[in-house]
Structure formats: C-alpha cells, structure tokens
Scaffold this motif. Sequence first.
Motif, mmCIF file in Angstrom:
data_model
loop_
_atom_site.group_PDB
_atom_site.id
_atom_site.type_symbol
_atom_site.label_atom_id
_atom_site.label_comp_id
_atom_site.label_asym_id
_atom_site.label_seq_id
_atom_site.Cartn_x
_atom_site.Cartn_y
_atom_site.Cartn_z
ATOM 1 N N GLY A 42 9.951 -17.414 -13.321
ATOM 2 C CA GLY A 42 9.370 -18.272 -14.419
ATOM 3 C C GLY A 42 8.189 -19.087 -13.690
ATOM 4 O O GLY A 42 7.282 -19.459 -14.319
ATOM 5 N N LYS A 43 8.403 -19.553 -12.463
ATOM 6 C CA LYS A 43 7.455 -20.399 -11.935
ATOM 7 C C LYS A 43 6.399 -19.756 -11.651
ATOM 8 O O LYS A 43 5.397 -20.333 -11.003
ATOM 9 N N VAL A 45 4.889 -17.326 -13.614
ATOM 10 C CA VAL A 45 4.111 -16.640 -14.493
ATOM 11 C C VAL A 45 2.489 -17.135 -14.475
ATOM 12 O O VAL A 45 2.236 -18.176 -13.880
ATOM 13 N N ALA A 91 9.782 -12.884 -16.821
ATOM 14 C CA ALA A 91 9.124 -13.976 -16.272
ATOM 15 C C ALA A 91 8.699 -15.207 -17.430
ATOM 16 O O ALA A 91 9.102 -16.336 -17.162
ATOM 17 N N LEU A 92 8.175 -14.811 -18.423
ATOM 18 C CA LEU A 92 7.926 -15.697 -19.584
ATOM 19 C C LEU A 92 9.090 -16.110 -20.090
ATOM 20 O O LEU A 92 9.185 -17.465 -20.377
ATOM 21 N N TYR A 93 10.063 -15.348 -20.309
ATOM 22 C CA TYR A 93 11.540 -15.949 -20.734
ATOM 23 C C TYR A 93 11.970 -17.057 -19.776
ATOM 24 O O TYR A 93 12.259 -18.228 -20.166
ATOM 25 N N ARG A 94 11.995 -16.926 -18.471
ATOM 26 C CA ARG A 94 12.492 -17.649 -17.501
ATOM 27 C C ARG A 94 11.635 -18.950 -17.402
ATOM 28 O O ARG A 94 12.254 -19.982 -17.231
ATOM 29 N N TRP A 95 10.137 -18.718 -17.680
ATOM 30 C CA TRP A 95 9.464 -20.219 -17.840
ATOM 31 C C TRP A 95 10.119 -20.873 -18.929
ATOM 32 O O TRP A 95 9.766 -22.373 -18.860
#
Length: 205
Positions: A42-43, A45, A91-95
């Motif tokens: 996430g970090k 993205v 990545a978007l979901y984890r952000w």
Amino acid sequence: MDSTQPIVTISGTAIAMDGDDIDTDRIIPARHLKSLTFDALGKFVFEGDRENAKAAGQVHPFDAPEHSGASVLVAGENFGCGSSREHAPQALYRWGVRAIAAVTFGEIFRGNSATIGLPCVLLTPKAAAESRAAIAANPVAEVTVDLEAKRLRVDGRSWPVEINESLRRRFVSGSWDSLSTLAEGTQAAADLSRRLPYLKGWQAA
C-alpha cells in the motif's frame, strides 16, 4: 479481506484522478513485484508518480492530506491497463481503496480486483468528469458506490454505474471470492471422486 461478507455499498471520501491509460506499472512499480507478500504494498502505490510530483513542487492525489483514508477512487479511461500484475489492485486495496469507478478498465486488472473484493464499476465519460469535478470541489464529501442501486453518489449528486450482473450478484451475496468457494468444496470433491467407478483405486488429493 473477508470473502464471506457481502459488498453492497462502499462509502467514504474519494480520490479523483485525472488522465487516461493509467497502467499497472504506474500503480505499483516493477521493483516491488519481488515482495513475498502483498501486505506492505500500500505505501508504494503510485510511488514513481508521487516522487515526480514532489520533485516538481506538486502534491500527488495519494499524498494530499484531504485524501488520507479515502476508500473510493474515481478515474478516467482504461484504468489498470498494461501488464497483468495482480500486485496493482492489491496495492490499491492495501492503501485503503475499496471501490474504483472509471470509464473503462484493463480487463485483467478488473478481474484481479474482483478476486480480492475490490469492485470496479463503469461510468460514462460525462459522469466520470462530473463526479471527479465534484470530488475536487469538496474533497471531504461522502462518496458512495452502491452496487444494489448501481449508482455513484457524490455530495448529493448521483450518476448510474455499470457492472457485470453476475459479478454484481456475487459481490452483493458475499460469494465474490471464487478461490475460497473452490476451497470450501474440497471435501465434497474428494467424496465424489471416491464414488465414481472410473476413478476407483485413485487416491483423492
């Protein structure tokens, strides 16, 4: 990600991203594909875009304080095109993104998103432009993607969205994770294989 939970409405603040053909290489740079898990993605993205914006004295939408904690992303045409890396929706979901509305999507990106419970809904070009403008005018407005009513709502305004009906039903019913559904049927498949005469003598996995 809880694949047993229905996904009917996604509400929160939103990020409006201008520009078309935002590809998966921009969403998550290739250097992060070697990660053994998706947890820390996430970090990273839009890492390259964010660094370029900072160098130019600008603020990328994913770095803007008013967008911290946003759960909806509204974009333009062909979002998620390019290479088929599943890391991009992860990545978007984890952000923190929980739904994406755009004019069109890269097909593999949309499929990878569905697998992790990240709905991708379609807007007309006019609706995409108008909704992004509404978000830009009031970044803290509540934005809702409603899969039941098939609407995007922003600050009192509303636009229709489209989504594959079979996929929409899977989200709303909570059966969107096909991998978990297959795993749940492992024992039933093994029991059936033992009863089939043409598999007699085979050891079920």
